[in-house]
Design an enzyme around this catalytic site. Sequence first.
Site: not given
Ligand code: PGA
Length: 254
Positions: A10, A12, A96, A98, A168, A174, A214
């Site tokens: 992903n 982003k 997601h 976000e 998630e 992140g 992560s």
């Molecule tokens: P990350 O993000 O691997 O950077 O923690 C995962 C995601 O938001 O899909």
Amino acid sequence: MTRLPFIAGNWKMNLTVKQARDFAQAVAGKVPAATSVESAICAPATHLEALVELTKNSELNIGAENCHFEQSGAYTGEVSPYVLNDLGVKYVILGHSERREYFGETDELINKKTKAAFANGLIPIVCCGETLEQYETGKAVDVITGQLQKDLADLTKEQAEKLVVAYEPIWAIGTGKSATKEDAQKMCKAVRDVVAGLYGKEVADKVRVQYGGSVKPENVKEYLACPDVDGALVGGASLKVDSFLALLEGGKLA
Ligand code: PGA
């Protein structure tokens, strides 16, 4: 039953189109056979055409990060699921955290988008997950159950069995702070239980459930070893060629 592992990046809102092209050219021939692990990069809408073009002879699939629930119309700034499919995009990430947090997406909206994705030949990767406070107060299973019962409502069985769901935890995205494998297993099992409740065990056994938050080449194997974790949705560690290829290597069927 054996489900094919599925590792999806992903990206982003990262990388330029030029960087995306360089990435695609570097990985296209190196992606493991789709019989051992399925792979995808989900990228910003601006990057998709180039990525589809550069990976058309490769095992790497391309996904979008969002779409609208209508095929076309007066929706300024939105991305049509019909056009994504027409472009050769296979997957779309929906709901997601976000998008839920910064863009006000509700479960009702995510459900409309999920149905639209299927209606337009895309496979949705529907995301769910709890906040740190919800985790610490023991509400994680209730939270994701509530989300998914709405997000995944009213699909046909044929659609539901193609679903990908990503668990998630928001506090792990992140942050470098990943869930334990025990928590990942418990929560991915809870996801499967929701699908079983909605569409029956046979469908739930086919649905692929990813852990995200992560995930790195160093920890991907331990998640994939969990019986209900069928893959990973990976942000930061999917942005670099070597790291993405290492994730795929770690995700291969044992
Ligand atoms: P990350 O993000 O691997 O950077 O923690 C995962 C995601 O938001 O899909």
